[in-house]
Design a protein around this motif. Structure first.
Motif, PDB file in Angstrom:
ATOM      1  N   PRO A 158      -5.395  -3.795   5.565  1.00  0.00           N
ATOM      2  CA  PRO A 158      -4.051  -3.548   5.016  1.00  0.00           C
ATOM      3  C   PRO A 158      -3.727  -4.413   3.791  1.00  0.00           C
ATOM      4  O   PRO A 158      -2.875  -4.045   3.004  1.00  0.00           O
ATOM      5  CB  PRO A 158      -3.106  -3.906   6.163  1.00  0.00           C
ATOM      6  N   ARG A 159      -4.388  -5.547   3.612  1.00  0.00           N
ATOM      7  CA  ARG A 159      -4.044  -6.441   2.499  1.00  0.00           C
ATOM      8  C   ARG A 159      -5.219  -6.729   1.581  1.00  0.00           C
ATOM      9  O   ARG A 159      -6.362  -6.815   2.029  1.00  0.00           O
ATOM     10  CB  ARG A 159      -3.488  -7.766   3.030  1.00  0.00           C
ATOM     11  N   ARG A 160      -4.913  -6.859   0.288  1.00  0.00           N
ATOM     12  CA  ARG A 160      -5.939  -7.104  -0.725  1.00  0.00           C
ATOM     13  C   ARG A 160      -6.745  -8.350  -0.420  1.00  0.00           C
ATOM     14  O   ARG A 160      -7.970  -8.347  -0.449  1.00  0.00           O
ATOM     15  CB  ARG A 160      -5.293  -7.281  -2.105  1.00  0.00           C
ATOM     16  N   GLY A 183     -19.740  -5.059  -0.729  1.00  0.00           N
ATOM     17  CA  GLY A 183     -18.784  -5.272  -1.811  1.00  0.00           C
ATOM     18  C   GLY A 183     -17.373  -4.952  -1.388  1.00  0.00           C
ATOM     19  O   GLY A 183     -17.104  -4.723  -0.212  1.00  0.00           O
ATOM     20  N   TYR A 184     -16.469  -4.956  -2.354  1.00  0.00           N
ATOM     21  CA  TYR A 184     -15.092  -4.595  -2.038  1.00  0.00           C
ATOM     22  C   TYR A 184     -14.431  -3.867  -3.194  1.00  0.00           C
ATOM     23  O   TYR A 184     -14.857  -4.007  -4.354  1.00  0.00           O
ATOM     24  CB  TYR A 184     -14.266  -5.831  -1.661  1.00  0.00           C
ATOM     25  N   THR A 185     -13.418  -3.075  -2.917  1.00  0.00           N
ATOM     26  CA  THR A 185     -12.579  -2.465  -3.942  1.00  0.00           C
ATOM     27  C   THR A 185     -11.126  -2.643  -3.554  1.00  0.00           C
ATOM     28  O   THR A 185     -10.722  -2.237  -2.465  1.00  0.00           O
ATOM     29  CB  THR A 185     -12.853  -0.953  -4.079  1.00  0.00           C
ATOM     30  N   VAL A 186     -10.356  -3.291  -4.424  1.00  0.00           N
ATOM     31  CA  VAL A 186      -8.906  -3.322  -4.271  1.00  0.00           C
ATOM     32  C   VAL A 186      -8.352  -2.931  -5.642  1.00  0.00           C
ATOM     33  O   VAL A 186      -9.106  -2.829  -6.602  1.00  0.00           O
ATOM     34  CB  VAL A 186      -8.374  -4.712  -3.842  1.00  0.00           C
ATOM     35  N   ARG A 187      -7.052  -2.697  -5.719  1.00  0.00           N
ATOM     36  CA  ARG A 187      -6.476  -2.315  -7.010  1.00  0.00           C
ATOM     37  C   ARG A 187      -6.760  -3.411  -8.037  1.00  0.00           C
ATOM     38  O   ARG A 187      -6.584  -4.589  -7.752  1.00  0.00           O
ATOM     39  CB  ARG A 187      -4.959  -2.150  -6.850  1.00  0.00           C
ATOM     40  N   PHE A 188      -7.205  -3.032  -9.183  1.00  0.00           N
ATOM     41  CA  PHE A 188      -7.513  -3.936 -10.303  1.00  0.00           C
ATOM     42  C   PHE A 188      -8.742  -4.790 -10.083  1.00  0.00           C
ATOM     43  O   PHE A 188      -9.011  -5.692 -10.856  1.00  0.00           O
ATOM     44  CB  PHE A 188      -6.351  -4.884 -10.631  1.00  0.00           C
ATOM     45  N   ALA A 201     -12.212  -2.283   1.613  1.00  0.00           N
ATOM     46  CA  ALA A 201     -11.224  -1.769   0.671  1.00  0.00           C
ATOM     47  C   ALA A 201      -9.855  -1.791   1.331  1.00  0.00           C
ATOM     48  O   ALA A 201      -9.751  -1.798   2.560  1.00  0.00           O
ATOM     49  CB  ALA A 201     -11.576  -0.341   0.257  1.00  0.00           C
ATOM     50  N   THR A 202      -8.818  -1.801   0.526  1.00  0.00           N
ATOM     51  CA  THR A 202      -7.485  -1.635   1.104  1.00  0.00           C
ATOM     52  C   THR A 202      -7.343  -0.166   1.493  1.00  0.00           C
ATOM     53  O   THR A 202      -7.998   0.705   0.924  1.00  0.00           O
ATOM     54  CB  THR A 202      -6.393  -2.015   0.105  1.00  0.00           C
ATOM     55  N   ASP A 203      -6.467   0.126   2.445  1.00  0.00           N
ATOM     56  CA  ASP A 203      -6.361   1.519   2.906  1.00  0.00           C
ATOM     57  C   ASP A 203      -5.844   2.437   1.793  1.00  0.00           C
ATOM     58  O   ASP A 203      -6.229   3.596   1.722  1.00  0.00           O
ATOM     59  CB  ASP A 203      -5.530   1.645   4.183  1.00  0.00           C
ATOM     60  N   GLY A 204      -5.004   1.877   0.903  1.00  0.00           N
ATOM     61  CA  GLY A 204      -4.516   2.662  -0.226  1.00  0.00           C
ATOM     62  C   GLY A 204      -5.653   3.119  -1.133  1.00  0.00           C
ATOM     63  O   GLY A 204      -5.643   4.237  -1.647  1.00  0.00           O
ATOM     64  N   VAL A 205      -6.643   2.262  -1.319  1.00  0.00           N
ATOM     65  CA  VAL A 205      -7.794   2.614  -2.155  1.00  0.00           C
ATOM     66  C   VAL A 205      -8.558   3.781  -1.532  1.00  0.00           C
ATOM     67  O   VAL A 205      -8.955   4.717  -2.236  1.00  0.00           O
ATOM     68  CB  VAL A 205      -8.718   1.396  -2.353  1.00  0.00           C
ATOM     69  N   LEU A 206      -8.729   3.755  -0.211  1.00  0.00           N
ATOM     70  CA  LEU A 206      -9.457   4.842   0.444  1.00  0.00           C
ATOM     71  C   LEU A 206      -8.713   6.173   0.269  1.00  0.00           C
ATOM     72  O   LEU A 206      -9.343   7.212   0.031  1.00  0.00           O
ATOM     73  CB  LEU A 206      -9.678   4.531   1.933  1.00  0.00           C
ATOM     74  N   ILE A 207      -7.397   6.132   0.360  1.00  0.00           N
ATOM     75  CA  ILE A 207      -6.629   7.361   0.171  1.00  0.00           C
ATOM     76  C   ILE A 207      -6.846   7.905  -1.241  1.00  0.00           C
ATOM     77  O   ILE A 207      -7.086   9.097  -1.436  1.00  0.00           O
ATOM     78  CB  ILE A 207      -5.119   7.118   0.437  1.00  0.00           C
ATOM     79  N   LYS A 208      -6.794   7.019  -2.234  1.00  0.00           N
ATOM     80  CA  LYS A 208      -7.025   7.442  -3.618  1.00  0.00           C
ATOM     81  C   LYS A 208      -8.438   8.011  -3.778  1.00  0.00           C
ATOM     82  O   LYS A 208      -8.659   8.968  -4.502  1.00  0.00           O
ATOM     83  CB  LYS A 208      -6.831   6.265  -4.581  1.00  0.00           C
ATOM     84  N   GLU A 389       3.120 -14.457  10.504  1.00  0.00           N
ATOM     85  CA  GLU A 389       2.701 -13.656  11.645  1.00  0.00           C
ATOM     86  C   GLU A 389       1.346 -13.009  11.392  1.00  0.00           C
ATOM     87  O   GLU A 389       0.485 -12.986  12.266  1.00  0.00           O
ATOM     88  CB  GLU A 389       3.750 -12.571  11.895  1.00  0.00           C
ATOM     89  N   THR A 390       1.164 -12.481  10.177  1.00  0.00           N
ATOM     90  CA  THR A 390      -0.102 -11.805   9.863  1.00  0.00           C
ATOM     91  C   THR A 390      -0.725 -12.272   8.559  1.00  0.00           C
ATOM     92  O   THR A 390      -1.923 -12.480   8.488  1.00  0.00           O
ATOM     93  CB  THR A 390       0.121 -10.282   9.738  1.00  0.00           C
ATOM     94  N   SER A 391       0.098 -12.447   7.514  1.00  0.00           N
ATOM     95  CA  SER A 391      -0.459 -12.646   6.171  1.00  0.00           C
ATOM     96  C   SER A 391      -1.038 -14.036   5.953  1.00  0.00           C
ATOM     97  O   SER A 391      -2.036 -14.195   5.264  1.00  0.00           O
ATOM     98  CB  SER A 391       0.610 -12.390   5.113  1.00  0.00           C
TER      99      SER A 391
END
Length: 723
Positions: A158-160, A183-188, A201-208, A389-391
């Motif tokens: 969930p987090r970069r 490896g990894y992919t996150v925005r930018f 990867a972040t879940d947003g990246v997978l959706i894209k 709590e999580t971050s």
DNA sequence: GAGCACTGC
């Protein structure tokens, strides 16, 4: 699969209704003036158009929330092992000591013991769920161990920051360079290559990724062959699935649908903390593998009564721990900056002689101050929001004080207002908070609520998708070819109201047609990584010739504020105030953002400039990246016009307000509201404004405003009416 | 006039 949908709105019905209303609306708008009678008439029409009866809807929505939270369990159902009630060792009569023996703390299972079971489960079932508590190593070990069975794996986070640090750790374990096999992919930030077989990867990246693969597929002739694997992966791992973000819920729904095809070859592994895995099992009808992990013993203390003033009790408890227990750091969960500042002030006074440092922790504070919680120092009391709590994970915490509440944003579809509410935590969150002690040593948890209240708490927090605005989610779904959003098989389906509202909005702006199918314009919007309103403004800005300015402002709008938050007792407060007012533009936040950006540009994007002006470096770098990303989508545009008002009115015409007797009233929905006091526009009293968001505190406030002329608003409203 | 938790493309 059960569907409890009773109401189904068809586009045909909506169309007829709209035709009738639009005719009337058009006539009203043509004579649109300051005449209050006419304005009232228009508001009535708009209300009818959106078919939302505000009051009824509010009650229904409140009811829905209540139902979700009061998953009542019988208070009498005290577990046998809770019968051991005695006075806490602190000597505070207010607490009762309840020994909870969780069976998963007694046996230690390793991933190595379980990997065989996971592998064979994945051979027999397309979907498998692994449950295990934090610290059992599932994230770093399981995807790596599955590399010899599956060629291409993606594991989402969930987090970069989590995606990056896990990838780094696993690459080290495998013994390869980051960006080669692992490896990894996150925005930018993309550290992958053609050799990469395991990607975090972040879940947003997978959706894209799914989206762009699908677009490519539409232009390809090898359709059949490619359809077998989702985005080309042999295995998709969704980690931290218990967090239930909109992205996670959507991914699970989308993948479930894709896997229903006979030919599908991708496997899905869901990893989650314990407590709510039954929900996933029920949804996927698939096997569950449990990893029992031993953590240090945690003792629980509950308040003997329920109190309203949890803050005072939290403060007293933290103080008592310091005074009566010899060593160990204390982590206190509070709800927000204001509370944390107050607790900090009071505790500093009470413990002035003690050898203890009292630290604050929340997201908008200066990063250097945040880092203090990691430094070795005297004994610490950390006053934190649920960021801890999580971050953020802090080691060596021995005591946790849990207020039992947190703040969360909820979207009320009926009046389009975000409200930041104080919400009782769930059992899962209570467990997560408690787990922050006992990571490295036995710990004690003081719960500032009674045991009976604990038993009444919901098992899990409300999934984000049930409490957020769905405009941009529905747009992405449509862009993936999911036309019938109402009947999409979500784990928890959002309310029909919010889906209908989102669809209606997308229809107004011509992102979807009358059959609910995405249009070319909708595709263009879906490709812009911003809220639809902002994306429309950008497209308009391209036409008008003010793209650079609008792109810059849009990048700022993505983040609540570029400034750090300092309080009045901060030594540099006066300099801070003057920096903020220096950048505050009389025409409002939109212009202030431009001033900040161009001043920063003039300083050649120096960090010194940001520090000097109390701007958040992390946020500003993100803004710079977002701006660049937007500008790449619109190449070869130079600014020839300064009418940013016209551009923003095109996207934000539904978020306009007009001055009234003692504040403002939104043109659509008739909500009484104020310009937020932080906005530079406050003293200018403009007649019309558009705003980025509307949120509810003691009153309703418009966040980030721009002064506009009636003529700027009229064109987009007319266009929408003329459709 | 009065002050907002945390993420992500």
């Amino acid at each position: 699969m059960t569907k409890n949908k009773t109401k189904k709105t068809t586009y045909g019905k909506k169309d007829k209704l709209k035709k009738r209303i639009k005719h009337k609306l058009k006539k009203t708008v043509e004579s649109y003036s300051d005449d209050p009678v006419k304005l009232k008439e228009m508001d009535d029409l708009v209300k009818e158009l959106t078919k939302l009866d505000t009051i009824k809807c509010e009650v229904e929505e409140a009811d829905r929330f209540k139902r979700y939270f009061s998953k009542s369990e019988n208070v009498e159902d005290m577990p046998e092992n809770a019968a051991d009630i005695c006075a806490g060792p602190l000597g505070i009569d207010e607490f009762e000591h309840i020994v909870e023996i969780a069976d998963d703390t007694q046996i230690e299972e390793t991933i190595d013991d379980k990997i065989g079971e996971i592998k064979s489960a994945l051979k027999n079932s397309r979907v498998v769920i692994v449950q295990g508590n934090t610290g059992c190593g599932k994230t770093t070990k399981i995807p790596r161990m599955l590399m010899d069975e599956y060629r291409k794996i993606v594991c989402t986070q969930p987090r970069r920051l989590a995606a990056i640090s896990v990838a780094r750790k696993v690459a080290g374990d495998v013994g390869c360079d980051l960006g080669s096999k692992v490896g990894y992919t996150v925005r930018f930030d993309d550290k992958t290559s053609s050799k990469t077989r395991l990607k975090f990867a972040t879940d947003g990246v997978l959706i894209k990724e799914i989206y762009s693969k699908q677009v490519r597929l539409m232009h390809s002739h090898r359709k059949k062959k490619n359809m077998k694997k989702i985005a080309g992966y042999d295995l998709i791992v969704i980690d931290e699935a218990h967090e239930r973000t909109v992205n996670i819920d959507f991914l699970l729904g989308f993948i479930k649908r894709a896997l229903q095809s006979e030919k599908a070859r991708t496997r899905l592994l869901i990893m989650s903390a314990t407590l709510n895995t039954e929900r996933f099992v029920e949804y996927f009808q698939c096997p569950l593998v449990t990893i029992k992990h031993r953590s240090y013993n945690i003792e629980y203390f509950y308040l003997k009564y329920d109190c309203d003033d949890y803050l005072s009790v939290c403060i007293r408890t933290a103080q008592a721990i310091i005074e009566r227990e010899r060593d160990g750091d204390v982590l206190v969960f509070l709800t927000g900056q204001d509370e944390i500042e107050r607790a900090h002030f009071i505790l500093s006074g009470k413990l002035s002689g003690a050898d203890v440092v009292i630290l604050k922790l929340f997201s908008t504070m200066p990063p250097e101050e945040q880092d203090l919680v990691f430094q070795h120092s005297a004994r610490k009391i950390i006053l934190s929001t649920n960021i801890a709590e999580t971050s953020i994970t802090i080691e060596n915490i021995k005591f946790v004080v849990d207020s039992g509440v947190f703040k969360a944003k909820r979207y009320y579809a009926c009046n389009a207002i975000d409200s930041l509410d104080l919400i009782e935590i769930s059992k899962a969150q209570a467990k997560q908070r408690a787990g922050r002690a006992g990571r490295t040593q036995p710990g004690k948890v003081f719960r500032i609520y009674s045991y009976s209240r604990y038993l009444q708490m919901a098992d899990n927090p409300m999934p984000e998708i049930l409490r957020s605005k769905l405009h941009s989610t529905v747009l992405s779904m449509k862009s993936l070819g999911i036309t019938d959003v109402e009947n999409f098989d979500f784990i928890d389906a959002p309310s029909l109201e919010s889906i209908n509202q989102a669809e209606l909005f997308l229809y107004y702006i011509r992102a979807i047609d009358k059959n609910g199918v995405i249009t070319d314009f909708g595709r263009e919007l879906a490709n812009i990584p911003l809220e639809p309103e902002t994306a429309i403004s950008l497209v308009a800005a391209k036409r008008i010739g003010c793209l650079n300015a609008v792109a810059t402002i849009s990048a700022f709008l993505e983040y609540q504020t570029p400034f750090l938050e300092l309080r009045s007792d901060h030594p540099e407060y006066r300099r801070y105030k003057s920096a903020r007012s220096y950048f505050s533009h009389p025409k409002g936040d939109f212009y202030s953002f431009l001033v900040i950006f161009y001043s920063w540009e003039q300083s050649k994007f120096s960090f010194g400039f940001l520090r000097k002006n109390f701007l958040n470096i992390k946020t500003m770098v993100q803004i710079l990246n977002v701006r660049a990303q937007i500008l790449r989508l619109f190449p070869h545009c130079s600014d020839t016009s300064l009418s940013i008002e016209r551009a923003f009115c095109t996207g934000f015409f539904m978020k306009a307000a007009k001055i009234s007797e003692n504040g403002y009233k939104t043109i659509f929905g008739d909500v009484e509201c104020y310009i937020h006091p932080r906005d530079g526009l406050l003293s200018a009293h403009p007649k019309y404004v558009v705003f980025y968001e509307l949120f509810s505190l003691k009153n309703e406030y418009m966040g980030h405003c721009l002064e506009v002329l009636l003529s700027d608003l009229q064109e987009p409203i007319n266009r929408f009416v003329a459709k």
